[in-house]
Motif scaffolding. Structure first.
Motif, PDB file in Angstrom:
ATOM      1  N   ALA A  38      10.045  12.221   5.706  1.00  9.43           N
ATOM      2  CA  ALA A  38       9.236  13.342   6.171  1.00  9.43           C
ATOM      3  C   ALA A  38       9.537  13.331   7.671  1.00  9.43           C
ATOM      4  O   ALA A  38       9.694  14.646   8.331  1.00  9.43           O
ATOM      5  N   ALA A  39       9.742  12.340   8.309  1.00 10.26           N
ATOM      6  CA  ALA A  39      10.052  12.460   9.774  1.00 10.26           C
ATOM      7  C   ALA A  39      11.327  13.070  10.138  1.00 10.26           C
ATOM      8  O   ALA A  39      11.567  13.391  11.360  1.00 10.26           O
ATOM      9  N   LEU A  40      12.363  13.134   9.218  1.00  9.76           N
ATOM     10  CA  LEU A  40      13.788  13.594   9.364  1.00  9.76           C
ATOM     11  C   LEU A  40      13.637  15.150   9.519  1.00  9.76           C
ATOM     12  O   LEU A  40      14.431  15.902  10.367  1.00  9.76           O
ATOM     13  N   GLY A  41      12.562  15.780   9.073  1.00  9.75           N
ATOM     14  CA  GLY A  41      12.598  17.178   9.136  1.00  9.75           C
ATOM     15  C   GLY A  41      12.511  17.614  10.687  1.00  9.75           C
ATOM     16  O   GLY A  41      12.978  18.728  10.857  1.00  9.75           O
ATOM     17  N   GLU A  42      12.123  16.886  11.758  1.00 11.27           N
ATOM     18  CA  GLU A  42      11.909  17.234  12.928  1.00 11.27           C
ATOM     19  C   GLU A  42      13.204  17.076  13.610  1.00 11.27           C
ATOM     20  O   GLU A  42      13.695  17.684  14.681  1.00 11.27           O
ATOM     21  N   ARG A  43      14.244  16.340  12.872  1.00  7.84           N
ATOM     22  CA  ARG A  43      15.642  16.270  13.515  1.00  7.84           C
ATOM     23  C   ARG A  43      16.648  17.260  12.953  1.00  7.84           C
ATOM     24  O   ARG A  43      17.939  16.898  12.764  1.00  7.84           O
ATOM     25  N   ILE A  44      16.224  18.066  12.034  1.00  6.29           N
ATOM     26  CA  ILE A  44      17.068  19.260  11.391  1.00  6.29           C
ATOM     27  C   ILE A  44      17.266  20.348  12.535  1.00  6.29           C
ATOM     28  O   ILE A  44      16.495  21.181  12.608  1.00  6.29           O
ATOM     29  N   ASP A  45      17.963  19.931  13.528  1.00  8.77           N
ATOM     30  CA  ASP A  45      18.005  20.881  14.727  1.00  8.77           C
ATOM     31  C   ASP A  45      19.836  21.283  14.742  1.00  8.77           C
ATOM     32  O   ASP A  45      20.548  21.487  13.928  1.00  8.77           O
ATOM     33  N   GLN A  46      19.964  21.543  16.025  1.00  5.30           N
ATOM     34  CA  GLN A  46      21.439  22.007  16.360  1.00  5.30           C
ATOM     35  C   GLN A  46      22.464  20.943  16.077  1.00  5.30           C
ATOM     36  O   GLN A  46      23.516  21.526  15.302  1.00  5.30           O
ATOM     37  N   VAL A 153      29.720  14.555  16.306  1.00  4.84           N
ATOM     38  CA  VAL A 153      28.192  15.026  16.004  1.00  4.84           C
ATOM     39  C   VAL A 153      27.610  13.668  15.468  1.00  4.84           C
ATOM     40  O   VAL A 153      27.877  13.072  14.616  1.00  4.84           O
ATOM     41  N   HIS A 154      26.210  13.510  16.327  1.00  3.06           N
ATOM     42  CA  HIS A 154      25.340  12.501  15.641  1.00  3.06           C
ATOM     43  C   HIS A 154      24.180  12.907  15.048  1.00  3.06           C
ATOM     44  O   HIS A 154      23.398  13.720  15.698  1.00  3.06           O
ATOM     45  N   LEU A 155      23.872  12.456  13.772  1.00  2.00           N
ATOM     46  CA  LEU A 155      22.577  12.843  13.111  1.00  2.00           C
ATOM     47  C   LEU A 155      21.654  11.527  13.379  1.00  2.00           C
ATOM     48  O   LEU A 155      22.191  10.559  12.708  1.00  2.00           O
ATOM     49  N   ASP A 156      20.459  11.577  13.740  1.00  2.00           N
ATOM     50  CA  ASP A 156      19.713  10.423  13.957  1.00  2.00           C
ATOM     51  C   ASP A 156      18.888  10.453  12.528  1.00  2.00           C
ATOM     52  O   ASP A 156      18.101  11.090  12.195  1.00  2.00           O
ATOM     53  N   VAL A 157      19.003   9.259  11.834  1.00  2.00           N
ATOM     54  CA  VAL A 157      18.459   8.895  10.808  1.00  2.00           C
ATOM     55  C   VAL A 157      17.455   7.402  11.051  1.00  2.00           C
ATOM     56  O   VAL A 157      17.328   6.763   9.941  1.00  2.00           O
TER      57      VAL A 157
END
Length: 339
Positions: A38-46, A153-157
Motif C-alpha cells: 500500500a505504501a508504494l502507491g505514494e511512489r507512483i510518480d514521475q 530511472v530509480h523506483l523506490d521499493v
C-alpha cells in the motif's frame, strides 16, 4: 514500526509452536506485506512514468536481471511483461559477466532489481550497460545506493521492515518489488492497447486462449457426422439418424440442404407425450421450425453462451445461404475446453 518478533510476543508470550501463535504470525505477515504494498502507491510518480516511457520506446527487448530472491522476482516480472505485450526476458547477472551480457543490444532496456542496491554481480555489469547507452531502470530499497545512483530511472521499493521475525529473509521487500513489477506491466499493457485477444494469442494452451481463439468450425461435426433428414421422413427413421450420429438431434433440410427445422431429444419426449405414431408421423409435423443456427466463424465461446441463453444442447451450423455445413453440441464444447 514494531519489529515482527516483538509484535507477536507482546500478544502471545514466549515463542512456541501452538496453533494460536502460528495463525497470529501468519496474519501479521500478511498485514505487514499488505501495508508495504500500500505504501508504494505514494511512489507512483514521475519516475514511474519515465520508466514506462523508456519501455514503451524500446525497439528491442526489456532485459530484467536480479540476484537471489530478487532474481526470482525479476524472472516473474519478465514473464508478466512478455505475456502482456512487452517483449522481455530474464538474464542472470552472474552469467551476464561470463558472456550472457552479449544478449543485450543498444535497442534494449535493462531493469535491475536489488533491495540493497549494492549486489556485486549487478554493480559489476552496470558500467558495461552504461557503455551501451542502454536505459537502466533500477528497483531498489535504497535511493542512495550504487545501483540507484547509476540508473537512468530509480523506483523506490523500500519497506520499513521485513515480515521475517529475524528481519533477515527477503519477504516484504520482494513482495513490494513484485507489486511494482505488476504495476509497470499493467500500465504498459493499457498504453499499448493490449486486448484480451492479444493475451490469448500468448496463451494458446490456456483456457482463455481456447475461449478467445477457437471458432465453431474448429470443433464442429462435419460431413457424414452431421445428422440430417428431409421432409417426409417418418419419425422412426429420424430417430435412427439421431441414434447413429450421437448428437441428440437431427436437422431437417430441403434438397439444397437449407435448414428447415430441428428435432431433438427434448422434442421426442414431447412428441411421445402427445401419443404420436413414430411409424406414420412425418418429421416436419413434429420438428421445431426456424431453429437457432450459427455461422462457422462464430467464436466457440459465443456458441456456448447462446446455447445456455436459449437452454439448448446443440446448434446447427449454416453458411450465408442457410445451408447446413455442420453441427455441435455441449459435449463438443466440453471436449474443446470452452466450458
Amino acid at each position: 514500526m514494531t519489529p515482527m518478533r516483538t509484535l507477536i510476543e507482546r500478544h502471545l508470550g514466549a515463542p512456541d509452536a501452538g496453533d494460536e501463535r502460528l495463525q497470529a504470525l501468519g496474519r501479521a505477515v500478511l498485514q505487514l506485506e499488505a501495508d508495504a504494498v500500500a505504501a508504494l502507491g505514494e511512489r507512483i510518480d514521475q519516475p514511474f512514468s519515465e520508466a514506462c516511457r523508456h519501455m514503451l520506446a524500446c525497439r528491442g527487448r526489456v532485459i530484467v536481471t536480479g540476484m537471489g530472491k530478487s532474481g526470482h522476482i525479476g524472472s516473474k516480472m519478465a514473464a508478466t511483461l512478455a505475456s502482456t505485450g512487452t517483449p522481455a526476458f530474464f538474464v542472470h547477472p552472474g552469467e551476464a559477466s561470463h558472456g550472457d551480457l552479449g544478449m543485450v543490444t543498444a535497442d534494449d532496456v535493462v531493469v535491475a532489481l536489488s533491495n540493497s542496491g549494492e549486489t556485486d554481480e549487478l554493480t559489476a555489469i552496470v558500467p558495461l550497460i552504461k557503455r551501451l547507452g542502454v536505459p537502466l531502470i533500477a528497483l531498489t530499497g535504497r535511493p542512495g545506493s550504487t545501483l540507484a545512483q547509476a540508473a537512468s530511472v530509480h523506483l523506490d521499493v523500500s519497506v520499513e521492515q521485513e515480515a521475517c521475525p529475524l528481519g533477515l529473509a527477503p519477504t516484504a521487500s520482494t513482495t513490494a518489488s513484485l507489486a511494482m513489477g505488476d504495476a509497470l506491466a499493467v500500465a504498459l499493457l493499457d498504453a499499448r492497447g493490449f486486448t484480451a485477444e492479444d493475451f490469448a494469442r500468448s496463451h494458446p494452451g490456456g483456457k482463455l486462449g481456447r475461449r478467445l481463439l477457437l471458432h465453431i468450425d474448429d470443433i464442429m461435426q462435419t460431413g457424414e457426422r452431421v445428422p440430417r433428414v428431409q421432409p417426409g421422413t417418418p419419425l422412426r427413421d429420424a430417430l435412427l439418424e439421431i441414434s447413429r450420429k450421437g448428437l441428440g438431434m437431427t436437422a431437417i433440410v430441403d434438397e439444397q440442404h437449407r435448414v428447415l427445422g430441428i428435432f431433438t431429444d427434448g422434442d421426442l419426449r414431447r412428441t411421445l407425450d402427445r401419443g404420436a405414431d413414430i411409424h406414420q408421423t412425418p418429421i416436419e409435423a413434429v420438428m421445431t421450425p426456424s431453429p437457432q443456427t450459427a455461422s462457422p466463424d462464430l467464436l466457440a465461446a459465443e456458441a456456448a453462451e447462446r446455447m445456455e441463453r436459449h437452454r439448448i444442447n446443440g446448434l446447427l451450423v449454416t453458411d450465408a445461404e442457410g445451408r447446413l455445413v455442420g453441427a455441435l453440441n455441449m459435449h463438443d464444447l466440453l471436449r474443446a475446453g470452452v466450458v
